[in-house]
Design a protein around this motif. Structure first.
Motif, PDB file in Angstrom:
ATOM      1  N   MET A   1       0.810  -1.189   0.000  1.00  0.00           N
ATOM      2  CA  MET A   1       0.000   0.000   0.000  1.00  0.00           C
ATOM      3  C   MET A   1       0.857   1.258   0.000  1.00  0.00           C
ATOM      4  O   MET A   1       0.485   2.238  -0.613  1.00  0.00           O
ATOM      5  N   ALA A  12      -5.755  -8.643   0.211  1.00  0.00           N
ATOM      6  CA  ALA A  12      -6.515  -7.677   1.005  1.00  0.00           C
ATOM      7  C   ALA A  12      -7.168  -8.367   2.199  1.00  0.00           C
ATOM      8  O   ALA A  12      -7.182  -7.833   3.307  1.00  0.00           O
ATOM      9  N   GLN A  13      -7.680  -9.559   1.979  1.00  0.00           N
ATOM     10  CA  GLN A  13      -8.301 -10.309   3.072  1.00  0.00           C
ATOM     11  C   GLN A  13      -7.252 -10.729   4.094  1.00  0.00           C
ATOM     12  O   GLN A  13      -7.467 -10.591   5.294  1.00  0.00           O
ATOM     13  N   ALA A  15      -4.550  -9.277   4.816  1.00  0.00           N
ATOM     14  CA  ALA A  15      -4.084  -8.098   5.539  1.00  0.00           C
ATOM     15  C   ALA A  15      -5.163  -7.509   6.446  1.00  0.00           C
ATOM     16  O   ALA A  15      -4.892  -6.592   7.221  1.00  0.00           O
ATOM     17  N   PHE A  17      -8.011  -6.016   5.374  1.00  0.00           N
ATOM     18  CA  PHE A  17      -8.698  -4.878   4.774  1.00  0.00           C
ATOM     19  C   PHE A  17     -10.146  -5.205   4.424  1.00  0.00           C
ATOM     20  O   PHE A  17     -10.983  -4.308   4.345  1.00  0.00           O
ATOM     21  N   VAL A  18     -10.424  -6.470   4.162  1.00  0.00           N
ATOM     22  CA  VAL A  18     -11.786  -6.920   3.849  1.00  0.00           C
ATOM     23  C   VAL A  18     -12.090  -8.146   4.698  1.00  0.00           C
ATOM     24  O   VAL A  18     -11.194  -8.892   5.099  1.00  0.00           O
TER      25      VAL A  18
END
Length: 95
Positions: A1, A12-13, A15, A17-18
């Motif tokens: 990022m 993303a998951q 990390a 984030f979602v």
């Protein structure tokens, strides 16, 4: 990022984030419908308080954020149905 490089949905998951990654638009629609049905069972005052807390950008330190959270919880607890309000807020934050 930090460098503005793209990353995958799985990254993303991983990390955080979602919450969930779905393979198709149909699966996404089903997930959204399910989540909305769950939210619709929650007390409106608790949901509005959580939304207000999420959007508030005045609490710039942990102590300030905790004080704001405590203030909102106290406001909710002073109203009607305070035991249910407390339980629902705790449940909502746990999800």
């Amino acid at each position: 990022m930090l460098f503005g490089e793209p990353f995958s949905a799985a990254e993303a998951q991983a990390a955080g984030f979602v919450n969930e990654v779905v393979p198709t638009a149909t699966d996404l629609e089903s997930l959204v419908a399910h989540r909305l049905s769950v939210l619709s069972t929650k007390p409106r005052a608790a949901l509005l308080a959580i939304k207000r807390l999420l959007r508030d950008d005045t609490a710039t330190s942990v102590n300030t954020r905790l004080a704001l959270d405590s203030k909102i919880l106290t406001e909710l607890m002073s109203g009607a149905g305070q035991n249910d309000a407390y339980r629902n807020i705790v449940e909502a934050f746990a999800r």
